[in-house]
Design an enzyme around this catalytic site. Sequence first.
Site, PDB file in Angstrom:
ATOM      1  CE1 TYR A 146      -6.187   8.669   4.334  1.00  0.00           C
ATOM      2  CE2 TYR A 146      -4.253   7.314   4.749  1.00  0.00           C
ATOM      3  CZ  TYR A 146      -5.598   7.421   4.463  1.00  0.00           C
ATOM      4  OH  TYR A 146      -6.362   6.280   4.306  1.00  0.00           O
ATOM      5  CE  LYS A 150      -8.737   7.985   6.905  1.00  0.00           C
ATOM      6  NZ  LYS A 150     -10.171   7.633   6.793  1.00  0.00           N
ATOM      7  NE  ARG A 187      -4.972   3.263  -2.872  1.00  0.00           N
ATOM      8  CZ  ARG A 187      -6.187   3.820  -2.841  1.00  0.00           C
ATOM      9  NH1 ARG A 187      -6.870   4.016  -3.940  1.00  0.00           N
ATOM     10  NH2 ARG A 187      -6.713   4.183  -1.692  1.00  0.00           N
ATOM     11  CB  SER A 190      -3.678   1.982  -9.673  1.00  0.00           C
ATOM     12  OG  SER A 190      -4.002   1.985  -8.326  1.00  0.00           O
ATOM     13  CG  ASN A 191       1.243   4.333 -10.621  1.00  0.00           C
ATOM     14  OD1 ASN A 191       0.220   4.856 -11.043  1.00  0.00           O
ATOM     15  ND2 ASN A 191       2.217   5.027 -10.059  1.00  0.00           N
ATOM     16  CD  GLN A 210       9.722   0.576  -1.586  1.00  0.00           C
ATOM     17  OE1 GLN A 210      10.783   0.050  -1.831  1.00  0.00           O
ATOM     18  NE2 GLN A 210       9.201   1.525  -2.364  1.00  0.00           N
ATOM     19  NE  ARG A 212       3.489   0.692   1.583  1.00  0.00           N
ATOM     20  CZ  ARG A 212       4.696   1.172   1.882  1.00  0.00           C
ATOM     21  NH1 ARG A 212       5.640   0.370   2.346  1.00  0.00           N
ATOM     22  NH2 ARG A 212       4.959   2.457   1.716  1.00  0.00           N
TER      23      ARG A 212
HETATM   24  N1  UDP Z   1       5.364   2.719  -5.345  1.00  0.00           N
HETATM   25  C1  UDP Z   1       6.237   2.408  -6.372  1.00  0.00           C
HETATM   26  N2  UDP Z   1       5.900   2.750  -7.648  1.00  0.00           N
HETATM   27  C2  UDP Z   1       4.720   3.357  -7.951  1.00  0.00           C
HETATM   28  C3  UDP Z   1       3.816   3.661  -6.898  1.00  0.00           C
HETATM   29  C4  UDP Z   1       4.177   3.330  -5.602  1.00  0.00           C
HETATM   30  O1  UDP Z   1       7.317   1.846  -6.153  1.00  0.00           O
HETATM   31  O2  UDP Z   1       4.478   3.623  -9.137  1.00  0.00           O
HETATM   32  C5  UDP Z   1       5.736   2.326  -3.962  1.00  0.00           C
HETATM   33  C6  UDP Z   1       5.618   3.447  -2.941  1.00  0.00           C
HETATM   34  O3  UDP Z   1       6.811   4.196  -2.897  1.00  0.00           O
HETATM   35  C7  UDP Z   1       5.364   2.654  -1.673  1.00  0.00           C
HETATM   36  C8  UDP Z   1       4.568   1.434  -2.151  1.00  0.00           C
HETATM   37  O4  UDP Z   1       4.820   1.337  -3.545  1.00  0.00           O
HETATM   38  O5  UDP Z   1       6.576   2.198  -1.115  1.00  0.00           O
HETATM   39  C9  UDP Z   1       3.068   1.546  -1.915  1.00  0.00           C
HETATM   40  O6  UDP Z   1       2.645   2.773  -2.403  1.00  0.00           O
HETATM   41  P1  UDP Z   1       1.129   3.211  -2.469  1.00  0.00           P
HETATM   42  O7  UDP Z   1       1.113   4.581  -3.060  1.00  0.00           O
HETATM   43  O8  UDP Z   1       0.317   2.180  -3.176  1.00  0.00           O
HETATM   44  O9  UDP Z   1       0.602   3.276  -0.962  1.00  0.00           O
HETATM   45  P2  UDP Z   1       1.269   3.416   0.486  1.00  0.00           P
HETATM   46  O10 UDP Z   1       1.313   2.040   1.023  1.00  0.00           O
HETATM   47  O11 UDP Z   1       2.641   4.014   0.362  1.00  0.00           O
HETATM   48  O12 UDP Z   1       0.337   4.306   1.223  1.00  0.00           O
END
Ligand code: UDP
Length: 315
Positions: A146, A150, A187, A190-191, A210, A212
């Site tokens: 990805y 990109k 994501r 969603s999860n 971490q 976001r």
């Molecule tokens: N993450 C998490 N639990 C989940 C799904 C994701 O802790 O069930 C964490 C993932 O490891 C990352 C952040 O949430 O640090 C965002 O993950 P996502 O897949 O939404 O997108 P990313 O920003 O990593 O592309």
Amino acid sequence: MRTLVTGGAGFLGSHLCDALIAQGHDVLVLDNLVTGKRENIAHLAREPRFQFEEKDICEPFAEKFGEFDFIFHLASPASPFDYAGHGIETLRVNSVGTLNALEAAKKWNAGLLLASTSECYGDPLEHPQKETYWGNVNPIGPRSVYDESKRFAEAAVAAYRRYHNLNGKIVRIFNTYGPRLQPNDGRVISNFMRQALQGEALTIFGDGSQTRSFCYVSDLVDGLIRMSASDSAGPVNLGNPGEFTIRECAELVLKVTGSKSKLKFEPLPQDDPKQRKPDIMLAKKILGWEPRIALEEGLRLCLPYFQQHAQAATV
Ligand code: UDP
């Protein structure tokens, strides 16, 4: 205006189509449905200004669908779960597909906006991320299909500007959420929403420290449309600078859903960025844009959608 949206059956693409139709555009969607869904655009089926073609843009398409004035190039798997599952398709659509989209723009003298990504910054060593930062990307890691494709797509848009004087634009999109996210796309929002509503434990990867920054979809679509109408080429960051740890995000989901789910800690995936937050000074300055919907409000806005769709989702 006749506008082409590649990937228009996806989460973001379908919301963009709604906004473009509302503004009076004629909209053509090309999508091969690898991660897009017919349901996302089903409500537009009777709209005479809307046309959907199931089509893989890795095949040249410039001659096939008539003329258009502008291309929003969004086609690509976009969640880590989806692009891991469709790695080669992701490489192809962002490289071959982007070149085809640029050729189509060149043929019709159309503008083109590339939906690029905060993943271009990789696991960023500069915080918050400004557009001038070149990134810290692992070229062979699990995210590279990805991230690197990109980055190639950005290079391709820059080259068509340079060599063909094409009106190409780049936006770097940070984490975005809202209705029509697939509840099983892996994501974090969603999860967590699905897990909270199904009474399952929320899976926190790593220790949840971490960070976001999450942008509500209507804010993001507004930014895309402003960018398409601007004189700027970008790259421009689009995202909500409100920064949350993943643990804070889980707690907010529990609050908004009223769920009693527990938290469950699982291993952190390889190369998972430790922090991510857009610097949006440039978008404010050149687009007069900034997000209006904070995370808690946005989660409340998409709660009814997840309540309707969480039960049916299988993982
Ligand atoms: N993450 C998490 N639990 C989940 C799904 C994701 O802790 O069930 C964490 C993932 O490891 C990352 C952040 O949430 O640090 C965002 O993950 P996502 O897949 O939404 O997108 P990313 O920003 O990593 O592309």
